[in-house]
Motif scaffolding. Structure first.
Motif, PDB file in Angstrom:
ATOM      1  N   ASP A   3      -3.694   4.630   3.526  1.00  0.00           N
ATOM      2  CA  ASP A   3      -4.574   3.289   3.183  1.00  0.00           C
ATOM      3  C   ASP A   3      -4.608   3.782   1.313  1.00  0.00           C
ATOM      4  OD1 ASP A   3      -4.495   1.395   4.743  1.00  0.00           O
ATOM      5  OD2 ASP A   3      -5.290   2.241   6.140  1.00  0.00           O
ATOM      6  N   GLN A   5      -3.120   2.194  -0.808  1.00  0.00           N
ATOM      7  CA  GLN A   5      -2.383   1.374  -1.902  1.00  0.00           C
ATOM      8  C   GLN A   5      -2.846   0.776  -2.744  1.00  0.00           C
ATOM      9  OE1 GLN A   5      -2.323   2.028   1.833  1.00  0.00           O
ATOM     10  NE2 GLN A   5      -0.414   1.380   2.681  1.00  0.00           N
ATOM     11  N   HIS A   6      -2.949   0.195  -3.235  1.00  0.00           N
ATOM     12  CA  HIS A   6      -3.985  -1.200  -4.075  1.00  0.00           C
ATOM     13  C   HIS A   6      -3.526  -1.722  -4.294  1.00  0.00           C
ATOM     14  CE1 HIS A   6      -0.762   0.366  -7.448  1.00  0.00           C
ATOM     15  NE2 HIS A   6      -1.268  -0.843  -8.247  1.00  0.00           N
ATOM     16  N   THR A   7      -4.787  -2.984  -4.257  1.00  0.00           N
ATOM     17  CA  THR A   7      -4.299  -4.638  -4.311  1.00  0.00           C
ATOM     18  C   THR A   7      -4.355  -4.957  -5.901  1.00  0.00           C
ATOM     19  OG1 THR A   7      -5.004  -4.840  -1.640  1.00  0.00           O
ATOM     20  CG2 THR A   7      -5.291  -7.129  -2.702  1.00  0.00           C
ATOM     21  N   ASP A  24      -0.023  -6.694  -2.681  1.00  0.00           N
ATOM     22  CA  ASP A  24      -0.696  -5.479  -2.136  1.00  0.00           C
ATOM     23  C   ASP A  24       0.619  -3.650  -2.546  1.00  0.00           C
ATOM     24  OD1 ASP A  24      -3.153  -5.555  -0.951  1.00  0.00           O
ATOM     25  OD2 ASP A  24      -1.830  -6.895   0.156  1.00  0.00           O
ATOM     26  N   SER A  25       0.190  -3.197  -3.375  1.00  0.00           N
ATOM     27  CA  SER A  25       1.758  -2.169  -3.721  1.00  0.00           C
ATOM     28  C   SER A  25       1.673  -0.281  -2.637  1.00  0.00           C
ATOM     29  CB  SER A  25       1.345  -2.039  -5.492  1.00  0.00           C
ATOM     30  OG  SER A  25       1.663  -3.208  -5.924  1.00  0.00           O
ATOM     31  N   TYR A  53      -3.128  -9.585   6.658  1.00  0.00           N
ATOM     32  CA  TYR A  53      -3.542  -8.341   5.683  1.00  0.00           C
ATOM     33  C   TYR A  53      -3.017  -6.971   6.192  1.00  0.00           C
ATOM     34  CZ  TYR A  53      -6.218  -3.696   4.417  1.00  0.00           C
ATOM     35  OH  TYR A  53      -6.603  -3.006   3.842  1.00  0.00           O
ATOM     36  N   ARG A  57       0.244  -4.355   4.342  1.00  0.00           N
ATOM     37  CA  ARG A  57       0.178  -3.236   4.753  1.00  0.00           C
ATOM     38  C   ARG A  57       0.979  -2.367   5.518  1.00  0.00           C
ATOM     39  NH1 ARG A  57      -3.058  -1.647   0.602  1.00  0.00           N
ATOM     40  NH2 ARG A  57      -4.753  -1.903   0.505  1.00  0.00           N
ATOM     41  N   ASN A  60       3.150  -1.844   3.311  1.00  0.00           N
ATOM     42  CA  ASN A  60       3.128  -0.766   2.273  1.00  0.00           C
ATOM     43  C   ASN A  60       3.431   0.304   2.569  1.00  0.00           C
ATOM     44  OD1 ASN A  60       0.473  -2.466   1.256  1.00  0.00           O
ATOM     45  ND2 ASN A  60       2.454  -2.997   0.326  1.00  0.00           N
TER      46      ASN A  60
END
Length: 207
Positions: A3, A5-7, A24-25, A53, A57, A60
């Motif tokens: 987790d 990743q960034h938003t 979300d990257s 969400y 993810r 991602n």
């Protein structure tokens, strides 16, 4: 699964005005893009929905950058609810904008409930390479036949869903010339309470 990743918030032009979204990257440069459609706005659905969400993810996890966005009339998105008609145009606008941000990358499309219906309508109008529909509300809004997907397609359904009848959805899907890969979660309700990690794993495992 990670987790890290960034938003980041974003906005782009839709047919009814500005639409707001969240990107979300993944941790590394994306190898695909994914657009995620949220559940019914009339019942409180938005891009902050937990299933939307988790879908973002999951993509991602597979190296894709994900776009969640609010349909018209939700949050800061302009316009008013259009019963699944204008929302298809919103999804197409989201796809076009996000693909323009990442030219040349393959497109994945996903949706939950009402968003699953919208995704099924939109997929035939863009070059979708992977499709995920979670408890798609195909019996609630369909007025003309949905063009069946020909790309790899995962349909996730809880068999204890009290909003979208599992039997109707599965019978419809299995009657198609190119039926989807099915992931039926025993005992899972419509919102997959307590089962979100299983949902995430099912998507990653499928692709």
């Amino acid at each position: 699964m990670s987790d890290k990743q960034h938003t980041e918030p974003c906005q782009f032009s839709g047919p009814a005005g500005i639409l707001e979204g969240l990107v979300d990257s993944p941790e590394t440069a994306p190898t695909a893009v994914a657009v995620v459609c949220h559940p019914n706005p009339v019942q409180g659905g938005s891009m902050q929905n937990k299933v939307a969400y988790i879908l973002a993810r999951a993509f991602n996890d597979m190296g894709a950058a994900s776009l969640r966005f609010n349909f018209r009339g939700v949050g800061r998105s302009a316009g008013t609810f259009d019963n699944g008609v204008g929302e298809i145009d919103d999804a197409l606008a989201a796809i076009d904008w996000f693909m323009a941000q990442h030219p040349g990358l393959p497109l994945c499309l996903a949706g939950f409930s009402f968003g699953g219906y919208v995704a099924l309508r939109a997929q035939s109008q863009r070059p979708v390479e992977r499709l995920v529909t979670v408890a798609p509300a195909v019996q609630r809004f369909a007025t003309v036949p949905i063009v069946p997907p020909v790309c790899p397609w995962l349909l996730v359904q809880g068999d204890a869903d009290d909003v979208v009848p599992p039997g109707e959805v599965l019978a419809w899907a299995q009657g198609l010339a190119h039926p989807p890969q099915l992931a039926v979660l025993p005992g899972a309700g419509h919102f997959f309470h307590g089962r979100l990690n299983e949902l995430r794993e099912a998507v990653v495992r499928a692709f």
